[in-house]
Scaffold this active site. Sequence first.
Site, PDB file in Angstrom:
ATOM      1  N   ASP A  56      38.537   1.817   7.328  1.00 21.25           N
ATOM      2  CA  ASP A  56      38.951   0.507   7.800  1.00 21.25           C
ATOM      3  C   ASP A  56      40.240   0.642   8.606  1.00 21.25           C
ATOM      4  OD1 ASP A  56      39.841  -2.104   8.119  1.00 21.25           O
ATOM      5  OD2 ASP A  56      39.516  -2.668   6.021  1.00 21.25           O
TER       6      ASP A  56
ATOM      7  N   ASN B 101      37.777  -9.423  22.671  1.00 16.99           N
ATOM      8  CA  ASN B 101      37.056 -10.091  23.760  1.00 16.99           C
ATOM      9  C   ASN B 101      38.093 -10.639  24.743  1.00 16.99           C
ATOM     10  OD1 ASN B 101      37.882 -12.788  22.914  1.00 16.99           O
ATOM     11  ND2 ASN B 101      36.380 -12.583  21.270  1.00 16.99           N
TER      12      ASN B 101
ATOM     13  N   ASP C 146      37.293  -6.912  15.666  1.00 16.64           N
ATOM     14  CA  ASP C 146      38.169  -7.974  16.161  1.00 16.64           C
ATOM     15  C   ASP C 146      38.431  -8.999  15.065  1.00 16.64           C
ATOM     16  OD1 ASP C 146      39.644  -9.609  17.880  1.00 16.64           O
ATOM     17  OD2 ASP C 146      37.905 -10.302  19.016  1.00 16.64           O
TER      18      ASP C 146
ATOM     19  N   SER D 174      33.614  -1.382  22.396  1.00 15.51           N
ATOM     20  CA  SER D 174      32.386  -1.841  23.066  1.00 15.51           C
ATOM     21  C   SER D 174      31.081  -1.362  22.434  1.00 15.51           C
ATOM     22  CB  SER D 174      32.374  -1.481  24.564  1.00 15.51           C
ATOM     23  OG  SER D 174      33.240  -2.321  25.282  1.00 15.51           O
ATOM     24  N   THR D 175      31.137  -0.629  21.331  1.00 18.99           N
ATOM     25  CA  THR D 175      29.897  -0.064  20.781  1.00 18.99           C
ATOM     26  C   THR D 175      29.205  -0.973  19.781  1.00 18.99           C
ATOM     27  OG1 THR D 175      31.057   1.109  19.021  1.00 18.99           O
ATOM     28  CG2 THR D 175      30.706   2.299  21.096  1.00 18.99           C
ATOM     29  N   GLY D 176      29.847  -2.047  19.369  1.00 18.79           N
ATOM     30  CA  GLY D 176      29.232  -2.962  18.413  1.00 18.79           C
ATOM     31  C   GLY D 176      28.355  -3.965  19.139  1.00 18.79           C
TER      32      GLY D 176
ATOM     33  N   TYR E   5      28.793  -5.457  21.777  1.00 19.64           N
ATOM     34  CA  TYR E   5      28.764  -5.287  23.234  1.00 19.64           C
ATOM     35  C   TYR E   5      27.725  -4.263  23.675  1.00 19.64           C
ATOM     36  CZ  TYR E   5      32.882  -8.216  24.157  1.00 19.64           C
ATOM     37  OH  TYR E   5      33.747  -9.267  24.290  1.00 19.64           O
TER      38      TYR E   5
END
Length: 166
Positions: free
Chosen positions: A9, A23, A33, A116-118, A120
Amino acid sequence: MRISTRQGDITRLAVDAIVNAANRTLLGGGGVDGAIHRAAGPLLLEECRTLGGCPTGEARITGGYDLPARYVIHAVGPVWQGGMAGEDALLAGAYRHSLLLAQAHDLARIAFPAISTGIYGFPAERAARIAVATILDHAADIEVILVGFDGPGHATLRQAVEEARR
């Protein structure tokens, strides 16, 4: 410059800054986020409201508030659109801008998630290679920890670091 990986985490790391996969509004969201905003407390959102957002491929810095990290660097990565819309350059820009902010604030140790890998949808292995290459090119005197929340995410980041060292 040192680069390492860790599973866990990111909100629990006592580093100079953690990077938020934000974002464009900087007002919180899902995934890392949302976790960062929840862990930092309401003052983070209050400060983010004063920033007026952030363009994709750039980053902004705020205080860390209730986090063990002193700062949060909010990096806005691209939404994956198939790889033909400049996503690679925008992702590299998010990492580069984060590192420039860290240097400008004399930060010695920062932790990044896989931007950006989640939700997005950026392919994780491709994103990890871009992250590692950008960090190696721009981190200078900064110690960087790449944090994968789960086992597969961590393994992807670790593999990209090992490939870059060969």
